[in-house]
Design a protein around this motif. Structure first.
Motif, mmCIF file in Angstrom:
data_model
loop_
_atom_site.group_PDB
_atom_site.id
_atom_site.type_symbol
_atom_site.label_atom_id
_atom_site.label_comp_id
_atom_site.label_asym_id
_atom_site.label_seq_id
_atom_site.Cartn_x
_atom_site.Cartn_y
_atom_site.Cartn_z
ATOM 1 N N GLU A 23 71.861 51.892 105.833
ATOM 2 C CA GLU A 23 71.361 50.651 105.278
ATOM 3 C C GLU A 23 70.610 50.680 103.833
ATOM 4 O O GLU A 23 70.396 52.004 103.422
ATOM 5 C CB GLU A 23 70.040 50.097 106.255
ATOM 6 N N THR A 24 70.855 49.638 103.110
ATOM 7 C CA THR A 24 70.509 49.687 101.780
ATOM 8 C C THR A 24 68.845 49.362 101.776
ATOM 9 O O THR A 24 68.457 48.484 102.353
ATOM 10 C CB THR A 24 70.984 48.674 100.927
ATOM 11 N N GLY A 35 68.886 44.030 101.443
ATOM 12 C CA GLY A 35 68.425 45.050 102.100
ATOM 13 C C GLY A 35 67.146 45.283 102.644
ATOM 14 O O GLY A 35 66.601 44.139 102.623
ATOM 15 N N VAL A 36 66.757 46.539 103.146
ATOM 16 C CA VAL A 36 65.545 46.471 103.638
ATOM 17 C C VAL A 36 64.403 46.588 102.721
ATOM 18 O O VAL A 36 64.474 47.407 101.918
ATOM 19 C CB VAL A 36 65.258 47.559 104.670
ATOM 20 N N PRO A 61 76.465 54.970 102.887
ATOM 21 C CA PRO A 61 75.033 55.921 102.449
ATOM 22 C C PRO A 61 73.960 54.772 102.246
ATOM 23 O O PRO A 61 74.147 53.676 101.886
ATOM 24 C CB PRO A 61 75.862 56.575 101.370
ATOM 25 N N VAL A 62 72.968 55.623 102.419
ATOM 26 C CA VAL A 62 71.671 54.748 102.166
ATOM 27 C C VAL A 62 71.562 54.587 100.505
ATOM 28 O O VAL A 62 71.762 55.755 99.936
ATOM 29 C CB VAL A 62 70.380 55.684 102.518
ATOM 30 N N THR A 63 71.098 53.426 100.012
ATOM 31 C CA THR A 63 70.780 53.458 98.656
ATOM 32 C C THR A 63 69.695 52.803 98.308
ATOM 33 O O THR A 63 69.060 52.040 99.357
ATOM 34 C CB THR A 63 71.902 52.505 98.025
ATOM 35 N N ALA A 64 68.796 53.112 97.595
ATOM 36 C CA ALA A 64 67.568 52.643 97.240
ATOM 37 C C ALA A 64 67.206 51.887 95.780
ATOM 38 O O ALA A 64 67.803 52.593 94.887
ATOM 39 C CB ALA A 64 66.291 53.784 97.156
ATOM 40 N N PRO A 122 58.225 49.534 105.764
ATOM 41 C CA PRO A 122 59.138 48.440 105.749
ATOM 42 C C PRO A 122 58.613 47.195 106.055
ATOM 43 O O PRO A 122 58.065 46.992 106.951
ATOM 44 C CB PRO A 122 60.290 48.846 106.847
ATOM 45 N N LEU A 123 59.028 46.192 104.983
ATOM 46 C CA LEU A 123 58.436 44.806 105.310
ATOM 47 C C LEU A 123 59.160 44.002 105.991
ATOM 48 O O LEU A 123 58.717 43.222 106.876
ATOM 49 C CB LEU A 123 58.152 44.177 103.957
#
Length: 545
Positions: free
Chosen positions: A72-73, A53-54, A3-6, A46-47
């Motif tokens: 992706e994280t 992560g991203v 899962p995606v995490t922020a 997105p940098l």
């Protein structure tokens, strides 16, 4: 798939050093699969990919980017909106430039000027030319003359009818909104080679009577036009005023620059002011109240326009008189009758969401204002006129006036051709009454001016006894006299120099030259934008409430 995490980078020491780095280190490959428009709409970019992560820079909370980065994280970094927007534009300069110029054409080819005229329109033009030539060669001159005179008289009488409707029906008042209920507002100021006037304009706009925390002013400047950008910075504007460098590319037109402003705008309402404009100080408040009272169909409120250098010379007095008739009487008449309103090039206040929904501006249409007014009508929206004036600088020299008028009249012809490509669709969108407005105002205005020299020929022929029928001359000169009376009525309402209305016949000869020049440009250079120089007049009115 995970899962995606922020996560916020400051929450972990391993990422705190990353967050301290300048966000200017952008890896374009990290966001190459995402349209620039999507990033600008969401205020994030997105940098680069990091061990954690991203890394994503964003404003207003962590965005949900799971669709763009599945599994992706994401490491979120709160960044000022202005910095994010600049990063996106600089990173995707070519894409942004293409969207500014061509996104409208791709999304709405049926309303786009660049897609050209239809074969049947070209055939109709040639057929009309052949019919007139044939009539002249076979002795049918009287029929041609009578037709021209009738068309001319009907066009002017239609405008006088609109003025009468406006004079008999006062505008509906808006609501007075307290500061807490006022919407956020974006002001766009497209400026090119305007270093002589832009500093005073920025000071004027920064002093508008509107809450500072709900106002943003974007001065849109070509990247190579450093003189204009420096003139803005020289007046040390407040934080809500911002210089926006434009992504370079063709066409170099006002609507193209406004499209970038629309991409960046965060106001619920949006207005355009020209680089020399002086709107009344309470205009934004008045218009916000008008939107609040006008219902959801109200998409645009057009402020009245006139000139602060009216008394400069006879030409400026005549142009000011024309503007008073157009914006004080004629356009309100169109609005009261619910007909399509060809907007003015400045001081049109719009609901930002609606403007985006209809595609923004057509960068290739040299009268993007009139085009937008028709498009709003075609999509079921309403335009109203504000009881507030913006003061502009009138061209004071004949050639500057002619080039400005050429662009307007050429643009009216172009816009009329765009909206008559498919007559059945035009009738369905506008209805019979709206079609009368489209033909009578947008196409009719330049055509009436083209016909005006015929009035002099008819009068001369009647005086010399070479014409057996004086009716066409009477129709053209009589309707012109009524138009002059209408302009006198508009002048008296504004306490202007009404006596110049007597010079209307000579003034319309200038219009005729500009209209025929516009037709020639429509054939040879339909997208050419002739810029009007500013800074030759006094700086404008003193600040008043």
């Amino acid at each position: 798939m995970h899962p995606v995490t922020a996560r916020h980078p400051e929450s972990e020491s391993a990422e705190s050093a990353e967050s301290a780095e300048s966000v200017e280190g952008v890896d374009p490959a990290c966001s190459a699969h995402i349209p620039a428009a999507a990033m600008l709409a969401g205020d994030w970019i997105p940098l680069r990919r990091t061990p954690g992560g991203v890394l994503v820079a964003g404003a207003g909370g962590a965005p949900d980017l799971s669709a763009w980065f599945p599994g992706e994280t994401l490491v979120f970094r709160e960044t000022p909106r202005r910095e994010i927007q600049e990063l996106i534009v600089d990173t995707r300069l070519d894409e942004v430039a293409d969207d500014m110029a061509n996104a409208f054409t791709r999304a709405h080819p049926e309303h786009a000027a660049r897609t050209g005229v239809r074969p049947w329109q070209r055939a109709a033009g040639w057929a009309l030319l052949l019919v007139v030539a044939g009539a002249l060669l076979t002795g049918g001159l009287d029929v041609v003359v009578a037709t021209v005179a009738g068309f001319f008289a009907l066009g002017l009488l239609f405008k006088l009818f609109l003025a009468t409707v406006s004079a008999q029906s006062p505008p509906a008042p808006g609501r007075e909104l307290p500061d807490a209920e006022l919407p956020t507002y974006t002001v766009l100021v497209p400026a090119y080679q305007e270093e002589e006037v832009i500093g005073d304009t920025v000071r004027w706009l920064a002093d508008l009577d509107y809450p500072r925390d709900k106002l943003e002013i974007l001065v849109l400047v070509e990247r190579r036009d450093e003189a204009t950008a420096c003139a803005v910075r020289a007046v040390q504007p407040p934080d809500f005023v911002r210089v926006v460098p434009l992504a370079p590319g063709p066409p170099q037109t006002k609507p193209r620059s406004c499209n970038l402003g629309l991409m960046l705008a965060r106001g619920e309402l949006l207005v355009i002011f020209d680089a020399e404009d002086r709107p009344e100080r309470d205009q934004l408040r008045k218009v916000a109240g008008q939107f609040a009272a006008g219902g959801d169909r109200l998409a645009c409120v057009q402020a009245k326009l006139n000139y602060y250098n009216e008394r400069r010379n006879t030409l400026t007095r005549l142009f000011s008189l024309e503007y008073a008739f157009w914006f004080d009487l004629m356009l309100p008449g169109l609005a009261r009758l619910g007909l399509p309103v060809p907007l003015g090039g400045t001081s049109n206040h719009l609901r930002t969401e609606v403007l985006r929904r209809v595609g923004g501006w057509d960068a290739w249409n040299v009268t993007e204002d009139a085009d937008l007014g028709l498009r709003l009508a075609a999509t079921g929206h309403r335009v109203d006129i504000a009881d507030s004036t913006t003061w502009e600088e009138c061209p004071a020299r004949p050639w500057a006036w002619i080039t400005q008028r050429t662009r307007w009249l050429k643009g009216y012809l172009l816009t009329g051709l765009v909206y008559t490509r498919r007559p059945a669709d035009t009738l369905r969108r506008f209805g019979r009454s709206g079609l009368v407005s489209l033909l009578g105002i947008v196409l009719g205005t330049p055509l009436v001016f083209m016909c005006w020299p015929c009035a002099f020929l008819l009068a001369g022929a009647a005086w010399a006894g070479r014409s057996g029928c004086a009716l066409p001359a009477v129709a053209m000169w009589g309707s012109t006299g009524l138009m002059a009376l209408g302009m006198i009525m508009a002048a008296r309402r504004r306490r202007m120099s009404w006596w110049t209305a007597a010079l209307l016949p000579a003034y319309w000869l200038l219009h005729a030259f500009a209209a025929w020049r516009g037709l020639w440009q429509l054939i040879r250079a339909p997208f050419k934008w002739e810029k009007t120089a500013h800074g030759t007049a006094p700086k404008g009115p003193e600040r008043s409430a």
